[in-house]
Design a protein around this motif. Structure first.
Motif, short mmCIF file in Angstrom:
data_model
loop_
_atom_site.label_atom_id
_atom_site.label_comp_id
_atom_site.label_asym_id
_atom_site.label_seq_id
_atom_site.Cartn_x
_atom_site.Cartn_y
_atom_site.Cartn_z
N GLN A 136 53.53 35.28 -11.76
CA GLN A 136 52.85 34.98 -10.70
C GLN A 136 51.80 36.24 -10.53
OE1 GLN A 136 51.81 36.15 -7.49
NE2 GLN A 136 49.50 35.91 -7.69
N ILE A 137 52.23 37.30 -10.63
CA ILE A 137 52.09 38.66 -10.06
C ILE A 137 51.53 39.35 -11.49
CG2 ILE A 137 53.69 40.56 -9.84
CD1 ILE A 137 55.03 40.03 -8.34
N TYR A 138 52.03 38.92 -12.44
CA TYR A 138 51.36 40.03 -13.80
C TYR A 138 50.78 38.64 -14.46
CZ TYR A 138 55.28 43.46 -12.26
OH TYR A 138 55.66 44.12 -11.75
N LEU A 139 49.96 37.69 -14.70
CA LEU A 139 49.38 37.21 -15.12
C LEU A 139 48.10 36.59 -14.41
CD1 LEU A 139 51.38 35.09 -17.52
CD2 LEU A 139 49.96 36.64 -17.81
N TYR A 140 48.25 36.45 -12.97
CA TYR A 140 47.21 35.07 -12.05
C TYR A 140 46.61 35.87 -11.05
CZ TYR A 140 49.72 31.26 -14.47
OH TYR A 140 49.38 30.55 -15.03
N GLY A 141 46.90 37.73 -10.90
CA GLY A 141 45.98 38.49 -10.59
C GLY A 141 44.74 38.79 -10.96
N ALA A 158 53.32 35.35 -23.04
CA ALA A 158 54.33 35.31 -23.23
C ALA A 158 55.42 36.92 -23.89
CB ALA A 158 54.61 35.01 -25.08
N VAL A 159 54.32 37.57 -23.73
CA VAL A 159 54.69 38.95 -23.51
C VAL A 159 55.29 39.29 -22.26
CG1 VAL A 159 54.77 41.45 -23.01
CG2 VAL A 159 53.63 40.43 -25.17
N ILE A 160 54.83 38.72 -21.11
CA ILE A 160 54.92 38.56 -19.52
C ILE A 160 55.60 37.84 -19.19
CG2 ILE A 160 54.15 38.14 -17.67
CD1 ILE A 160 52.94 40.79 -17.88
N ALA A 161 56.49 36.73 -19.65
CA ALA A 161 57.59 35.73 -19.82
C ALA A 161 58.78 36.63 -20.50
CB ALA A 161 57.76 34.22 -20.98
N TYR A 162 58.77 37.36 -22.07
CA TYR A 162 59.68 38.42 -22.49
C TYR A 162 59.56 38.99 -20.86
CZ TYR A 162 61.87 41.90 -25.21
OH TYR A 162 62.81 42.04 -26.37
N MET A 163 59.00 40.08 -20.64
CA MET A 163 59.76 40.92 -19.91
C MET A 163 60.35 41.26 -18.79
SD MET A 163 56.00 43.49 -20.62
CE MET A 163 56.99 44.90 -20.07
N VAL A 218 40.00 33.38 -29.92
CA VAL A 218 39.80 34.50 -29.73
C VAL A 218 40.67 34.85 -28.62
CG1 VAL A 218 38.67 36.50 -29.37
CG2 VAL A 218 38.27 35.42 -31.54
N ILE A 219 40.22 34.47 -26.90
CA ILE A 219 40.85 33.88 -25.95
C ILE A 219 42.24 33.32 -25.85
CG2 ILE A 219 39.99 33.43 -23.41
CD1 ILE A 219 38.15 35.58 -24.85
N PHE A 220 42.17 32.27 -26.70
CA PHE A 220 42.88 31.67 -26.41
C PHE A 220 44.16 32.07 -27.08
CE2 PHE A 220 46.29 28.38 -28.32
CZ PHE A 220 46.75 28.11 -27.37
N ALA A 221 44.26 33.11 -28.23
CA ALA A 221 45.34 34.33 -28.87
C ALA A 221 45.51 35.27 -28.11
CB ALA A 221 44.36 34.60 -30.12
N MET A 222 44.87 35.78 -27.05
CA MET A 222 44.99 36.70 -26.22
C MET A 222 45.23 36.56 -24.82
SD MET A 222 41.51 38.83 -26.19
CE MET A 222 42.16 40.54 -25.94
N LEU A 223 45.08 35.31 -24.28
CA LEU A 223 46.26 34.99 -23.33
C LEU A 223 47.13 34.56 -23.80
CD1 LEU A 223 43.31 32.32 -21.23
CD2 LEU A 223 44.19 34.37 -20.54
N CYS A 224 47.91 33.60 -25.21
CA CYS A 224 49.17 33.18 -25.19
C CYS A 224 50.02 35.00 -26.09
CB CYS A 224 48.87 32.85 -26.41
SG CYS A 224 48.70 31.09 -26.51
#
Length: 266
Positions: A72-77, A30-35, A20-26
């Motif tokens: 980094q900005i949109y995932l690691y904070g 992927a969405v952040i990379a696409y954006m 569940v957690i892996f699916a949400m993080l994936c």
């Protein structure tokens, strides 16, 4: 040596929450990379201007000059800090606190398995679950970026950032594990084991809200994530990584020591 019977039980217990957690993080990765494309990146920049306090609380502030900085900005904070923490709390409850409270581990101690073997198995299992989570999400992020924006992601520093994130989460895991080893009930476990990491996380969020509160981040464990050092083309293994690694090791050793000396009702 490890108890492979206990190892199998651990795999069954954590498989579903892990997925569940892996699916949400994936999904988020992927969405952040696409954006990262210009139109959508302008939209997120607009959110920073329209909702500055909300975006600041979530650690999503700053202007990205590269795909690595964007990630980094949109995932690691926020996202890569919160979701692994949720998994840690669920995992320690399932693998250690729950079995201790229900007497499952006490029954296991009646078998030829020693306390040292049992706790060694649990520590190894927990550490590997966390390594698998961060490692697999890292692979998904690298693959997504390479497919959508070939050659734009600095892979070396992306892997370094995720390795530091792994060490941070292992240290958080050490805190929760230590609390479980000292707790006699789930209530005490959640008060200490969940309370301290969640408090660190909330303080980290508050510290992002302005210069006056910025100093608060230095009282949290999350301030040891060496984002600036890695993104600033500094060392791939900053001193903070060594501190986090040492902290995790000490916490696990203290927890194992307490586990071996505590009383269990047989």
């Amino acid at each position: 040596m490890l108890s492979f019977a206990l190892w199998k039980r651990d795999l069954k217990a954590c498989a579903l929450p892990f997925l569940v957690i892996f699916a949400m993080l994936c999904m988020y990765t992927a969405v952040i990379a696409y954006m990262y494309n210009p139109e959508l990146s302008e939209m997120l920049s607009g959110y920073q201007q329209a909702l500055p306090e909300l975006m600041a609380v979530m650690g999503m502030t700053g202007v990205a000059s590269s795909l690595l900085e964007w990630m980094q900005i949109y995932l690691y904070g926020f996202i890569m800090l919160l979701f692994p923490l949720i998994f840690i709390l669920v995992m320690v409850q399932k693998l250690l606190m729950g079995p201790m409270e229900t007497g499952t581990l006490a029954n296991l101690l009646a078998t030829p398995n020693s306390r040292k073997k049992i706790i060694r198995t649990q520590i190894t299992s927990m550490a590997l679950w966390m390594a698998a989570l961060i490692g697999m999400v890292t692979a998904v992020g690298a693959f997504s970026c390479e497919i959508m924006f070939p050659g734009e992601l600095d892979m070396g520093r992306y892997f370094a950032l995720n390795f530091s994130t792994l060490l941070l989460q292992e240290a958080v895991l050490g805190i929760v594990f230590l609390a479980a080893c000292f707790s006699n009930s789930s209530k005490m476990f959640y008060l200490a084991g969940a309370g301290l990491p969640v408090l660190f996380f909330l303080i980290q969020m508050v510290s992002n809200m302005g210069e006056k509160l910025k100093g608060l981040k230095y009282v949290t464990l999350y301030s040891l994530l060496p984002v600036e050092e890695i993104l600033g083309e500094g060392a791939y293994f900053p001193v903070q990584d060594a501190v986090l690694l040492g902290m995790a090791a000490v916490l696990f050793l203290l927890g194992a020591w307490q586990f071996q000396r505590r009383d269990f009702s047989l």
